[in-house]
Design an enzyme around this catalytic site. Structure first.
Site, PDB file in Angstrom:
ATOM      1  N   CYS A   1       0.759  -1.203  -0.109  1.00 15.04           N
ATOM      2  CA  CYS A   1      -0.014   0.160   0.218  1.00 15.04           C
ATOM      3  C   CYS A   1       0.969   1.317  -0.100  1.00 15.04           C
ATOM      4  O   CYS A   1       2.079   1.121   0.192  1.00 15.04           O
ATOM      5  CB  CYS A   1      -1.052   0.028   1.326  1.00 15.04           C
ATOM      6  SG  CYS A   1      -0.284   0.042   2.751  1.00 15.04           S
TER       7      CYS A   1
ATOM      8  N   ARG B   1     -19.492   4.899  20.852  1.00 11.99           N
ATOM      9  CA  ARG B   1     -20.486   5.453  19.859  1.00 11.99           C
ATOM     10  C   ARG B   1     -21.261   6.651  20.844  1.00 11.99           C
ATOM     11  O   ARG B   1     -21.582   6.366  21.918  1.00 11.99           O
ATOM     12  CB  ARG B   1     -21.385   4.510  19.204  1.00 11.99           C
ATOM     13  CG  ARG B   1     -22.249   3.693  19.760  1.00 11.99           C
ATOM     14  CD  ARG B   1     -23.187   2.692  18.964  1.00 11.99           C
ATOM     15  NE  ARG B   1     -23.768   1.777  19.886  1.00 11.99           N
ATOM     16  CZ  ARG B   1     -24.533   0.882  19.329  1.00 11.99           C
ATOM     17  NH1 ARG B   1     -24.241   0.385  18.105  1.00 11.99           N
ATOM     18  NH2 ARG B   1     -25.296   0.020  20.296  1.00 11.99           N
TER      19      ARG B   1
ATOM     20  N   GLN C   1     -16.531  -5.487  20.159  1.00 11.54           N
ATOM     21  CA  GLN C   1     -16.917  -6.042  19.257  1.00 11.54           C
ATOM     22  C   GLN C   1     -15.766  -7.073  18.640  1.00 11.54           C
ATOM     23  O   GLN C   1     -14.602  -6.854  18.431  1.00 11.54           O
ATOM     24  CB  GLN C   1     -17.122  -5.150  17.825  1.00 11.54           C
ATOM     25  CG  GLN C   1     -17.353  -5.979  16.624  1.00 11.54           C
ATOM     26  CD  GLN C   1     -18.152  -4.779  15.551  1.00 11.54           C
ATOM     27  OE1 GLN C   1     -18.918  -3.842  15.981  1.00 11.54           O
ATOM     28  NE2 GLN C   1     -17.647  -4.836  14.400  1.00 11.54           N
TER      29      GLN C   1
ATOM     30  N   ASP D   1     -14.307  -8.435  16.099  1.00 12.71           N
ATOM     31  CA  ASP D   1     -14.179  -7.833  14.658  1.00 12.71           C
ATOM     32  C   ASP D   1     -12.969  -8.714  13.914  1.00 12.71           C
ATOM     33  O   ASP D   1     -12.085  -9.145  14.613  1.00 12.71           O
ATOM     34  CB  ASP D   1     -13.750  -6.427  14.591  1.00 12.71           C
ATOM     35  CG  ASP D   1     -14.066  -5.545  13.194  1.00 12.71           C
ATOM     36  OD1 ASP D   1     -14.882  -6.235  12.652  1.00 12.71           O
ATOM     37  OD2 ASP D   1     -13.672  -4.671  13.189  1.00 12.71           O
TER      38      ASP D   1
ATOM     39  N   HIS E   1     -10.980  -9.191   9.672  1.00 10.00           N
ATOM     40  CA  HIS E   1     -10.795  -8.838   8.415  1.00 10.00           C
ATOM     41  C   HIS E   1     -10.058 -10.043   7.578  1.00 10.00           C
ATOM     42  O   HIS E   1      -9.242 -10.501   8.204  1.00 10.00           O
ATOM     43  CB  HIS E   1     -10.342  -7.518   8.155  1.00 10.00           C
ATOM     44  CG  HIS E   1     -11.125  -6.332   8.782  1.00 10.00           C
ATOM     45  ND1 HIS E   1     -10.859  -5.953  10.205  1.00 10.00           N
ATOM     46  CD2 HIS E   1     -12.082  -5.580   8.245  1.00 10.00           C
ATOM     47  CE1 HIS E   1     -11.990  -5.124  10.381  1.00 10.00           C
ATOM     48  NE2 HIS E   1     -12.507  -4.508   9.190  1.00 10.00           N
TER      49      HIS E   1
ATOM     50  N   LYS F   1     -24.141  -7.019   2.620  1.00 12.79           N
ATOM     51  CA  LYS F   1     -23.654  -7.727   3.558  1.00 12.79           C
ATOM     52  C   LYS F   1     -24.657  -8.671   4.010  1.00 12.79           C
ATOM     53  O   LYS F   1     -25.951  -8.953   3.555  1.00 12.79           O
ATOM     54  CB  LYS F   1     -23.576  -6.718   4.725  1.00 12.79           C
ATOM     55  CG  LYS F   1     -25.111  -6.053   5.264  1.00 12.79           C
ATOM     56  CD  LYS F   1     -24.434  -5.065   6.205  1.00 12.79           C
ATOM     57  CE  LYS F   1     -26.124  -4.229   6.498  1.00 12.79           C
ATOM     58  NZ  LYS F   1     -25.825  -3.706   7.923  1.00 12.79           N
TER      59      LYS F   1
ATOM     60  N   HIS G   1     -15.169  -7.837   5.776  1.00 10.25           N
ATOM     61  CA  HIS G   1     -15.450  -7.692   7.340  1.00 10.25           C
ATOM     62  C   HIS G   1     -16.456  -8.735   8.091  1.00 10.25           C
ATOM     63  O   HIS G   1     -17.624  -9.221   7.216  1.00 10.25           O
ATOM     64  CB  HIS G   1     -16.404  -6.535   7.603  1.00 10.25           C
ATOM     65  CG  HIS G   1     -15.759  -5.236   6.807  1.00 10.25           C
ATOM     66  ND1 HIS G   1     -14.813  -4.443   7.355  1.00 10.25           N
ATOM     67  CD2 HIS G   1     -15.680  -4.837   5.469  1.00 10.25           C
ATOM     68  CE1 HIS G   1     -14.349  -3.542   6.630  1.00 10.25           C
ATOM     69  NE2 HIS G   1     -14.735  -3.853   5.236  1.00 10.25           N
TER      70      HIS G   1
END
Length: 306
Positions: free
Chosen positions: A3, A32, A50, A52, A54, A135, A181
């Protein structure tokens, strides 16, 4: 994978298609700003955790990776006793979105093919995808019929492009990986709340915070009670000891209200015979057996699902 510039977070040194897929997961802390009055116990909090993940993969690996995620989510929900009424919402592109129509076509096509291959109920939720990806949202129904959106899988073909991520394919050319995700529980705090509501606090033995309470009938057997407690703890059973100077009926009611799955009732007879009287939650009677056999049974029942 490479990248540009200073985006070193995404520079994992992958240069070849042979390095794919890359799977990364974390329990990430999320904050949040909720509207006034919107917070509601564990179900809606301002700071949560969470699970999470990837996954970066090639186009050829995309459907296989999504199927593997669906299998994993279904397995976790099955182990937790929440798999009976899973429904998947297939959410497609919203009106306001980023990325090309070609990328959205490929992402939605991959999810559609996966849904046709897996044995799970699903419904089309047109236009409700994220602004960056279509999703699959996994909807659970608890014991009283309420629906909760927990797990999610999102096929993101926009972020890798915007970050100019690339790998060298087997054709020797540069290609952009796909980014998936994935969350299984979603908000861990909310999922705990859903589990509590679903079981009404009456957890299966392996999941109960306190699995066994050792309760005495008389004060003169405290030594035996400690022996039983230590034997349970030694094999990994979460155990509490109740040697208070209270009637055994009072103790049984109190721990039953707390939804403790198993109570070992100990009296003079049990201490002399090296046995225990097993009282299970919801049962009106006791089952007496040797301490060795009782611990073997509880240990087997308390095994975490594979």
């Amino acid at each position: 994978m490479s990248c540009p510039g200073n985006a070193q977070l995404y520079n994992y040194g992958v240069k070849s298609y042979r390095d794919l897929p890359i799977r990364m997961a974390e329990f990430g802390r999320v904050f949040r700003q909720e509207s006034s009055g919107a917070r509601h116990g564990l179900m809606r909090v301002q700071a949560f955790t969470q699970d999470d993940a990837h996954i970066f993969c090639s186009d050829e690996q995309l459907e296989h990776e999504i199927i593997a995620m669906c299998d994993l989510i279904k397995e976790v929900y099955t182990d937790l006793g929440m798999a009976k009424n899973i429904i998947i919402n297939f959410s497609t592109r919203p009106e306001e979105r980023i990325g090309s129509d070609e990328d959205w076509d490929r992402a939605e096509e991959a999810l559609q093919k996966v849904l046709e291959r897996i044995d799970m109920k699903w419904v089309l939720n047109a236009g409700d995808g994220a602004f960056y990806a279509p999703k699959l949202d996994f909807i659970l129904t608890d014991a009283i019929g309420r629906e909760w959106q927990c797990g999610t899988i999102q096929v993101d073909m926009n972020m890798p492009t915007r970050l100019e991520m690339s790998y060298i394919g087997d054709d020797g050319q540069r290609h952009t990986p796909h980014m998936i995700h994935r969350a299984i529980l979603g908000s861990v705090e909310r999922f705990i709340g859903v589990l509590i509501e679903h079981y009404a606090g009456k957890f299966p033995l392996w999941l109960a915070p306190v699995q066994v309470v050792v309760a005495t009938i008389t004060e003169d057997i405290e030594g035996y009670a400690y022996k039983v407690k230590d034997a349970l703890i030694k094999v990994g059973i979460r155990t509490e000891l109740d040697i208070r100077n209270e009637k055994i009926g009072y103790k049984v009611r109190e721990h039953s209200i707390k939804k403790v799955p198993v109570i070992f009732v100990l009296g003079k007879r049990e201490s002399l015979e090296n046995s225990v009287a097993i009282r299970r939650l919801g049962s009106q009677g006791n089952e007496t057996m040797s301490i060795k056999d009782a611990i073997a049974i509880i240990k087997d029942e308390a095994n975490i699902p594979d």
